[in-house]
Design an enzyme around this catalytic site. Sequence first.
Site, PDB file in Angstrom:
ATOM      1  N   ARG A   1      -4.194   2.610  17.277  1.00 33.68           N
ATOM      2  CA  ARG A   1      -4.896   1.990  16.153  1.00 33.68           C
ATOM      3  C   ARG A   1      -4.687   2.889  14.931  1.00 33.68           C
ATOM      4  NH1 ARG A   1      -7.241  -1.490  13.461  1.00 33.68           N
ATOM      5  NH2 ARG A   1      -9.026  -2.759  14.063  1.00 33.68           N
TER       6      ARG A   1
ATOM      7  N   CYS B   1     -13.952  -2.377   4.949  1.00 31.05           N
ATOM      8  CA  CYS B   1     -13.069  -1.576   4.094  1.00 31.05           C
ATOM      9  C   CYS B   1     -13.827  -1.005   2.897  1.00 31.05           C
ATOM     10  CB  CYS B   1     -11.890  -2.417   3.609  1.00 31.05           C
ATOM     11  SG  CYS B   1     -10.816  -3.004   4.935  1.00 31.05           S
TER      12      CYS B   1
ATOM     13  N   ARG C   1       0.850  -1.194   0.000  1.00 34.36           N
ATOM     14  CA  ARG C   1       0.000   0.000   0.000  1.00 34.36           C
ATOM     15  C   ARG C   1       0.884   1.241   0.000  1.00 34.36           C
ATOM     16  NH1 ARG C   1      -3.404  -0.177   4.920  1.00 34.36           N
ATOM     17  NH2 ARG C   1      -4.753  -1.532   3.680  1.00 34.36           N
TER      18      ARG C   1
ATOM     19  N   GLY D   1     -16.064  -7.503   2.194  1.00 35.97           N
ATOM     20  CA  GLY D   1     -15.998  -8.943   2.397  1.00 35.97           C
ATOM     21  C   GLY D   1     -16.113  -9.399   3.831  1.00 35.97           C
TER      22      GLY D   1
END
Length: 595
Positions: A255, A518, A141, A513
């Site tokens: 996080r 996301c 990414r 999914g």
Amino acid sequence: MSSFSVKIFTPNSYLNKPISNITSTRLYATPSSQTASPAPAGATHSVDDQLVDRLEPRVEKKDGFYVLKEKFRQGINPQEKVKIASEPMKLFMENGIEDLAKLSFEDIDKSKDTKDDVDVRLKWLGLFHRRKHQYGRFMMRLKLPNGVTTSAQTRYLASVIKQYGEQGCADVTTRQNWQIRGVTLPDVPAILKGLDEVGLTSLQSGMDNVRNPVGNPLAGIDPYEIVDTRPYTNLLSQYITANSKGNPEFTNLPRKWNVCVIGSHDLYEHPHINDLAYMPATKNGRFGFNLLVGGFFSPKRCAEAIPLDAWVPAEDVIPVCGAILEAYRDLGTRGNRQKTRMMWLIDELGVEGFRSEVVKRMPEQALERASSEDLIDPKWERRDYFGVNPQKQEGLNFVGLHIPVGRVQADDMDELARIADEYGSGELRLTVEQNIILPNVPNSKVKALLDEPLLKEKFLPEPPILMKGLVACTGNQFCGQAIIETKARALKVTEEVGRLVSVTRPVRMHWTGCPNTCGQVQVADIGFMGCMTRDENGKVVEGADVYLGGRIGSDSHLGDIYKKAVPCKDLVSLVVDIMVEKFGAVPREREEGEE
């Protein structure tokens, strides 16, 4: 950190002076004489003492990196333990990736430390091992502030994935970013060097880091923009990564953390789902931003961003970002990963309590209250960026291209780079809807551009109406967390629905999914979250929880569950019914009969 001196110019003349001497914010330590341990039996512990305990920073700096203090390590999650065992950023800042890349996976899997390097710590370098579905291969990414990229960068990424054949491809993400797939560990050092040579980085793009700064995809070219977001998103990315060298100030957050800068009335950037959103507003003749904080998605909770009751002038975009990040880094909890996003800290301290911690960390320990002079028109109707659209620069156009569910192959990327050079200025813009915008196309070149085979056969400037708002996450083709396949299924279901009903306006459909969402199903008109369910015969099959009612824009709203555990084979009929009942769709048989 070194200071920045950057000139930022806005199209509305509210800001016409340089942003200079922006430095890293200072950490103002709170009293720490008390510990977080329970008081001995019989001892008194006042509310004030408890507050002092709670506001003690939970991290401390050692050898240049922030680590969790010993006293706060009870009950921490496994990811925190991995960070304590070995600092992830050393793989980049101390070149540990060179040695790791020389190991075979057989040797890597023999040691917990090297296995954790590959499966967890490499995410700080933007590398995600696909252990479940592509053992030994990685998704990489990038950091691509504002979604702006060049033809040279696009060609380089194409050259990387091309060497991996069928295993290699690229995706446009929901944060205006590229993800490339098929990467193998021995190639990583060379790829990192190649990224640097074309002005790209993958650093600090995964796990407990700040994600890609999102801005207006039409920044600088939109006739109706409020402010050009590119200087701000670029500066945020430079600050957070220390100009792609690595910035340990912000690499040990509790996080992940998302940020966006709003530049238009359309709110293309989705401010309500970001941890920090800069909303343009003036105050006493000065240009700046009101702040929203705390928006996030997770499997257990989704929350919209809320006002911090704060306004900053444009030159304080960086200091306030640093102050908020430091407050979150210092005070955020590190136990259950489902309760460690920044909104949980805001809930615990209260908005005013959190705000006061931000103020402590501002350079002058001051933060103005929110302005009432919002520049965003709440009645604005969000525009479609597909097709040919005139820019603010006379004689130039931007052309919005539909990239089906964001998936791009190496040859496609080469073609996009060629087209950007031949018809535009060598620039491409990525959007949060997983599409691409080609800017700076002269009037004289529009017709030839539209005649390009790539635009006629694959990346359409005017896609079918139901395809316009289609978004899908990676799905279980590559992602180990995904429960169902998403990209191919999203296209198939949408195509079948489009054959059965006719609609007069786009209906945004998002697929994800798994509950990590996301694919951002909660912001969609219709959302599909993968799950396993049973069909009419009791057989376990792939399915989806269906969401309805998500809205984006000034009246944003997160969608709610409509029907749970629908077998995927039954989704077409369900969506057709929803289209007719909720969105005014007309069955095509009846439409043809009326004609």
